[in-house]
Design a protein around this motif. Structure first.
Motif, PDB file in Angstrom:
ATOM      1  N   MET A   1     -38.983  -7.910 -23.444  1.00 23.67           N
ATOM      2  CA  MET A   1     -39.175  -8.669 -23.343  1.00 23.67           C
ATOM      3  C   MET A   1     -39.405  -9.284 -24.534  1.00 23.67           C
ATOM      4  SD  MET A   1     -40.140 -11.827 -20.993  1.00 23.67           S
ATOM      5  CE  MET A   1     -41.274 -12.173 -20.287  1.00 23.67           C
ATOM      6  N   THR A   2     -37.967 -10.260 -25.155  1.00 25.27           N
ATOM      7  CA  THR A   2     -38.042 -10.835 -26.626  1.00 25.27           C
ATOM      8  C   THR A   2     -38.719 -11.925 -26.441  1.00 25.27           C
ATOM      9  OG1 THR A   2     -36.584 -11.508 -26.084  1.00 25.27           O
ATOM     10  CG2 THR A   2     -36.965  -9.371 -27.645  1.00 25.27           C
ATOM     11  N   ARG A   3     -39.252 -12.657 -27.212  1.00 24.46           N
ATOM     12  CA  ARG A   3     -39.615 -13.696 -27.491  1.00 24.46           C
ATOM     13  C   ARG A   3     -40.285 -14.407 -28.922  1.00 24.46           C
ATOM     14  NH1 ARG A   3     -43.363 -15.688 -23.517  1.00 24.46           N
ATOM     15  NH2 ARG A   3     -43.640 -13.975 -22.629  1.00 24.46           N
ATOM     16  N   VAL A   4     -39.419 -15.891 -28.904  1.00 25.54           N
ATOM     17  CA  VAL A   4     -38.615 -16.036 -30.047  1.00 25.54           C
ATOM     18  C   VAL A   4     -39.465 -17.615 -30.179  1.00 25.54           C
ATOM     19  CG1 VAL A   4     -37.163 -17.044 -31.246  1.00 25.54           C
ATOM     20  CG2 VAL A   4     -36.435 -14.824 -30.287  1.00 25.54           C
ATOM     21  N   SER A   5     -39.825 -17.578 -31.404  1.00 23.44           N
ATOM     22  CA  SER A   5     -40.596 -19.355 -31.652  1.00 23.44           C
ATOM     23  C   SER A   5     -39.591 -20.416 -32.855  1.00 23.44           C
ATOM     24  CB  SER A   5     -41.846 -19.385 -31.322  1.00 23.44           C
ATOM     25  OG  SER A   5     -42.221 -18.378 -32.378  1.00 23.44           O
ATOM     26  N   ASP A   6     -39.574 -21.568 -32.814  1.00 20.52           N
ATOM     27  CA  ASP A   6     -39.449 -22.340 -34.016  1.00 20.52           C
ATOM     28  C   ASP A   6     -37.958 -21.972 -33.903  1.00 20.52           C
ATOM     29  OD1 ASP A   6     -42.170 -23.636 -34.166  1.00 20.52           O
ATOM     30  OD2 ASP A   6     -42.864 -21.930 -34.925  1.00 20.52           O
ATOM     31  N   GLN A   7     -37.248 -21.986 -33.194  1.00 21.53           N
ATOM     32  CA  GLN A   7     -35.602 -21.476 -34.087  1.00 21.53           C
ATOM     33  C   GLN A   7     -34.616 -22.658 -33.668  1.00 21.53           C
ATOM     34  OE1 GLN A   7     -32.766 -19.386 -35.443  1.00 21.53           O
ATOM     35  NE2 GLN A   7     -34.784 -18.062 -35.314  1.00 21.53           N
ATOM     36  N   PRO A   8     -34.114 -22.679 -34.677  1.00 25.62           N
ATOM     37  CA  PRO A   8     -33.732 -24.189 -35.308  1.00 25.62           C
ATOM     38  C   PRO A   8     -32.228 -24.331 -34.486  1.00 25.62           C
ATOM     39  CG  PRO A   8     -33.818 -23.243 -37.510  1.00 25.62           C
ATOM     40  CD  PRO A   8     -34.305 -22.424 -36.716  1.00 25.62           C
ATOM     41  N   ALA A   9     -31.379 -25.293 -33.678  1.00 26.95           N
ATOM     42  CA  ALA A   9     -31.154 -25.341 -33.069  1.00 26.95           C
ATOM     43  C   ALA A   9     -30.282 -25.969 -32.284  1.00 26.95           C
ATOM     44  CB  ALA A   9     -31.157 -24.085 -31.423  1.00 26.95           C
ATOM     45  N   TYR A  10     -29.143 -25.890 -31.993  1.00 25.89           N
ATOM     46  CA  TYR A  10     -28.154 -26.919 -31.443  1.00 25.89           C
ATOM     47  C   TYR A  10     -27.545 -26.810 -29.827  1.00 25.89           C
ATOM     48  CZ  TYR A  10     -27.202 -29.111 -35.813  1.00 25.89           C
ATOM     49  OH  TYR A  10     -28.230 -29.712 -37.173  1.00 25.89           O
ATOM     50  N   VAL A  11     -27.614 -27.484 -28.715  1.00 30.08           N
ATOM     51  CA  VAL A  11     -26.817 -27.594 -27.690  1.00 30.08           C
ATOM     52  C   VAL A  11     -25.688 -27.433 -27.786  1.00 30.08           C
ATOM     53  CG1 VAL A  11     -26.991 -28.519 -25.282  1.00 30.08           C
ATOM     54  CG2 VAL A  11     -29.532 -28.095 -26.454  1.00 30.08           C
ATOM     55  N   LEU A  12     -24.906 -26.897 -27.388  1.00 31.04           N
ATOM     56  CA  LEU A  12     -23.490 -26.524 -27.237  1.00 31.04           C
ATOM     57  C   LEU A  12     -22.728 -26.997 -26.050  1.00 31.04           C
ATOM     58  CD1 LEU A  12     -22.537 -23.335 -28.482  1.00 31.04           C
ATOM     59  CD2 LEU A  12     -22.865 -25.665 -29.761  1.00 31.04           C
ATOM     60  N   HIS A  13     -23.345 -26.892 -24.961  1.00 32.29           N
ATOM     61  CA  HIS A  13     -22.975 -27.221 -23.740  1.00 32.29           C
ATOM     62  C   HIS A  13     -24.324 -27.004 -22.852  1.00 32.29           C
ATOM     63  CE1 HIS A  13     -19.961 -28.229 -20.396  1.00 32.29           C
ATOM     64  NE2 HIS A  13     -20.265 -27.166 -20.106  1.00 32.29           N
ATOM     65  N   ARG A  14     -24.124 -28.041 -21.553  1.00 31.47           N
ATOM     66  CA  ARG A  14     -25.347 -27.320 -20.620  1.00 31.47           C
ATOM     67  C   ARG A  14     -24.870 -27.954 -19.174  1.00 31.47           C
ATOM     68  NH1 ARG A  14     -24.902 -32.005 -21.384  1.00 31.47           N
ATOM     69  NH2 ARG A  14     -25.780 -33.850 -21.730  1.00 31.47           N
ATOM     70  N   ARG A  15     -24.739 -26.861 -17.988  1.00 31.97           N
ATOM     71  CA  ARG A  15     -24.255 -27.347 -16.988  1.00 31.97           C
ATOM     72  C   ARG A  15     -25.608 -26.677 -15.876  1.00 31.97           C
ATOM     73  NH1 ARG A  15     -22.622 -22.674 -18.080  1.00 31.97           N
ATOM     74  NH2 ARG A  15     -22.649 -20.315 -16.712  1.00 31.97           N
ATOM     75  N   ALA A  16     -26.631 -27.766 -14.742  1.00 34.70           N
ATOM     76  CA  ALA A  16     -26.729 -27.900 -13.341  1.00 34.70           C
ATOM     77  C   ALA A  16     -27.179 -26.877 -13.279  1.00 34.70           C
ATOM     78  CB  ALA A  16     -25.913 -28.858 -12.628  1.00 34.70           C
ATOM     79  N   TYR A  17     -28.089 -26.470 -12.757  1.00 28.63           N
ATOM     80  CA  TYR A  17     -28.501 -24.876 -12.893  1.00 28.63           C
ATOM     81  C   TYR A  17     -29.774 -25.582 -11.162  1.00 28.63           C
ATOM     82  CZ  TYR A  17     -30.488 -20.185 -12.048  1.00 28.63           C
ATOM     83  OH  TYR A  17     -30.936 -19.054 -10.949  1.00 28.63           O
ATOM     84  N   ARG A  18     -29.219 -24.635  -9.467  1.00 34.11           N
ATOM     85  CA  ARG A  18     -29.839 -25.204  -8.772  1.00 34.11           C
ATOM     86  C   ARG A  18     -30.592 -26.739  -8.636  1.00 34.11           C
ATOM     87  NH1 ARG A  18     -34.049 -19.943  -8.912  1.00 34.11           N
ATOM     88  NH2 ARG A  18     -32.137 -18.278  -8.340  1.00 34.11           N
ATOM     89  N   ASP A  19     -31.302 -26.748  -8.460  1.00 32.83           N
ATOM     90  CA  ASP A  19     -31.921 -28.599  -8.007  1.00 32.83           C
ATOM     91  C   ASP A  19     -32.025 -29.746  -9.905  1.00 32.83           C
ATOM     92  OD1 ASP A  19     -31.771 -28.542  -5.455  1.00 32.83           O
ATOM     93  OD2 ASP A  19     -33.373 -28.075  -4.880  1.00 32.83           O
ATOM     94  N   SER A  20     -33.152 -29.038  -9.916  1.00 29.79           N
ATOM     95  CA  SER A  20     -33.632 -29.575 -11.492  1.00 29.79           C
ATOM     96  C   SER A  20     -32.884 -29.048 -12.351  1.00 29.79           C
ATOM     97  CB  SER A  20     -35.162 -30.512 -11.063  1.00 29.79           C
ATOM     98  OG  SER A  20     -35.946 -28.510 -10.736  1.00 29.79           O
ATOM     99  N   SER A  21     -32.295 -27.383 -12.551  1.00 30.39           N
ATOM    100  CA  SER A  21     -32.999 -26.913 -13.522  1.00 30.39           C
ATOM    101  C   SER A  21     -31.596 -26.987 -14.497  1.00 30.39           C
ATOM    102  CB  SER A  21     -33.341 -25.005 -13.749  1.00 30.39           C
ATOM    103  OG  SER A  21     -34.175 -25.321 -12.878  1.00 30.39           O
ATOM    104  N   GLN A  22     -31.305 -26.433 -15.697  1.00 27.17           N
ATOM    105  CA  GLN A  22     -30.047 -26.186 -16.082  1.00 27.17           C
ATOM    106  C   GLN A  22     -29.905 -25.164 -17.216  1.00 27.17           C
ATOM    107  OE1 GLN A  22     -30.627 -29.452 -19.319  1.00 27.17           O
ATOM    108  NE2 GLN A  22     -29.194 -30.755 -18.478  1.00 27.17           N
ATOM    109  N   ILE A  23     -28.797 -24.540 -17.342  1.00 29.64           N
ATOM    110  CA  ILE A  23     -28.062 -23.031 -17.816  1.00 29.64           C
ATOM    111  C   ILE A  23     -27.560 -23.972 -18.856  1.00 29.64           C
ATOM    112  CG2 ILE A  23     -26.852 -21.178 -18.160  1.00 29.64           C
ATOM    113  CD1 ILE A  23     -27.196 -20.416 -15.393  1.00 29.64           C
ATOM    114  N   VAL A  24     -28.080 -23.638 -20.322  1.00 30.65           N
ATOM    115  CA  VAL A  24     -28.069 -24.116 -21.810  1.00 30.65           C
ATOM    116  C   VAL A  24     -27.319 -23.563 -23.033  1.00 30.65           C
ATOM    117  CG1 VAL A  24     -28.718 -26.073 -23.201  1.00 30.65           C
ATOM    118  CG2 VAL A  24     -30.336 -25.306 -20.915  1.00 30.65           C
ATOM    119  N   GLU A  25     -26.526 -23.639 -23.090  1.00 31.37           N
ATOM    120  CA  GLU A  25     -25.990 -22.589 -23.855  1.00 31.37           C
ATOM    121  C   GLU A  25     -26.474 -23.121 -25.363  1.00 31.37           C
ATOM    122  OE1 GLU A  25     -23.478 -19.410 -23.861  1.00 31.37           O
ATOM    123  OE2 GLU A  25     -23.794 -20.359 -22.357  1.00 31.37           O
ATOM    124  N   VAL A  26     -26.652 -22.570 -26.373  1.00 34.92           N
ATOM    125  CA  VAL A  26     -27.080 -23.292 -27.294  1.00 34.92           C
ATOM    126  C   VAL A  26     -26.629 -22.206 -28.423  1.00 34.92           C
ATOM    127  CG1 VAL A  26     -29.757 -24.231 -27.324  1.00 34.92           C
ATOM    128  CG2 VAL A  26     -29.354 -21.943 -27.117  1.00 34.92           C
TER     129      VAL A  26
END
Lengths: 243, 201
Positions: A1-26
């Protein structure tokens, strides 16, 4: 398991996943393009924080193909893109999503992307900005274009002369045949090489060249975001826009 | 615990609904079979009939089993004002608020180039025909305040501008009862940009 924090990012795309979640392409600065699950991102206070075109600082943990988003911070508030700049933003995102594989760290791409968005927000001329981004994207992916030298003899490209641009090779002096490449003027190549596409009406040709090169890597499925730019091309002032 | 095949398939069918997990699906199945078989039969009948018969309104694309939905068929609605929304649920929300007396156009989605949804896939041609063929005076853009909703609104505003129709966008900003302290920066930006003179209603 890797953990990353404080990483600058931009969302490229997101799509609905299950009821209230999203799969986000960053697109992240150090980890390249990655896919993350954002739990509960579609409701409550987290809703709307994962919109594209906003600088974010994120954290995630990851054990397989998809990681899990753990933190989102919005370090600065930027005004939303609108009008033609918004359509251009989608174009950048579509290019990156289509051409860049996941998990390829490309810090130069992140810098070029951030610069591109910044320029769109600042109201810079869009066509040259998109051309510069396309060139840099091709370059970081290892498909950089030869622009200032003739691919056959290595002689400097000259303004006032015509060239035949051969895919994955470069320009060769034009000898009257149109086969095996795209005809471009020397000025267009030189301006692109100097990162200043757009003087003296070469923008249209620069766009045609890059569109042609990109199409070879993109395959038969066209870029959908180009369609969003159409009404702006037809609109007032369309004569100067080769977005 | 293993269920009989029919029971299992009922539980799985309930589980396919949004917001329903395994536990809830089991509870629903047990409820129908143990306590309310008549209600279950009504549900089955209603589902079947709706799935068979409900289609889209020929004019606005809202869900209906008739050629025209009740809103388009209502002669008292103001046909000169057209509100563009993303989904039938948005129509329901606006209708329940009881604030709008015009007609709608339901896009059934939004422009999302990265999902392959461009103007054509979204059926914007139909909207263009309405703008050209009906005597629309104002288009109210009530798409979501996501980047896709915004892109959709802007594309349509270009279209409507070409057709010579006035275009407005619903306002967004501080929610009713909201405290500024808890509102995010982007919403605040919109709220400030969309401010208006007090008393101007």
């Amino acid at each position: 398991m890797t953990r990353v924090s404080d990483q600058p990012a931009y969302v490229l795309h997101r799509r609905a996943y299950r009821d209230s979640s999203q799969i986000v392409e960053v697109l992240t600065r150090d980890a390249g393009r990655i896919g993350l699950i954002a739990r509960g991102a579609r409701k409550g206070r987290r809703a709307g924080r994962l919109e594209p075109f906003r600088p974010l600082t994120i954290g995630w943990s990851r054990r397989g193909e998809l990681g899990t988003l753990t933190d989102i911070e919005t370090p600065v508030t930027v005004p939303p893109l609108s009008g033609r700049a918004l359509a251009c933003g989608f174009y950048l995102n579509e290019l990156v999503t289509r051409l860049v594989d996941r998990d390829e760290p490309l810090p130069e791409l992140f810098a070029a992307y951030a610069e591109g968005l910044h320029g769109l927000l600042a109201g810079q001329a869009q066509a040259p900005l998109l051309r510069r981004f396309e060139l840099r994207l091709l370059e970081v992916l290892g498909y950089g274009l030869l622009l200032d030298r003739d691919a056959r003899h290595g002689e400097p490209v000259q303004a006032g002369r015509d060239y035949l641009y051969r895919f994955e090779e470069g320009p060769v002096p034009w000898d009257g045949s149109e086969t095996g490449g795209l005809r471009v003027r020397g000025e267009t190549l030189l301006e692109l090489a100097a990162g200043r596409p757009g003087s003296t009406g070469t923008l249209r040709e620069a766009r045609r060249l890059l569109e042609w090169v990109l199409a070879q890597y993109l395959g038969p499925r066209p870029l959908k975001s180009r369609e969003l730019l159409e009404p702006y091309r037809r609109g007032p002032g369309s004569a100067i826009s080769s977005t | 615990m293993s269920l009989s095949p029919l029971l299992e398939s009922l539980v799985e069918a309930f589980q396919g609904l949004p917001g329903v997990g395994r536990k809830t699906a089991q509870r629903l199945a047990m409820h129908v079979l143990e306590r309310d078989r008549e209600g279950g039969r009504r549900l089955a009948g209603a589902l079947e009939a709706a799935i068979e018969n409900v289609g889209h309104c020929r004019r606005c694309r809202n869900l209906t089993e008739d050629e025209l939905c009740p809103i388009c068929a209502n002669p008292r609605r103001d046909r000169e004002v057209l509100c563009v929304v993303e989904t039938p649920a948005d129509v329901m929300a606006i209708e329940q608020a009881g604030i709008f007396s015009g007609v709608y156009h339901v896009l059934m989605g939004h422009l999302s180039p990265l999902d392959g949804i461009g103007p054509e896939e979204l059926g914007l041609g139909l909207l263009a025909e309405r703008l050209a063929g009906e005597s629309v005076r104002e288009v109210i853009l009530a798409t979501n305040s996501t980047v896709e909703g915004e892109a959709t609104a802007q594309y349509i505003s270009e279209m409507a501008g070409d057709a010579g129709v006035e275009v407005t966008r619903i306002a967004y900003g501080i929610p009713m009862g909201g405290e500024l302290e808890y509102v995010d920066g982007n919403t605040l930006t919109h709220a400030f940009n969309g401010r208006r003179a007090v008393g101007d209603r």
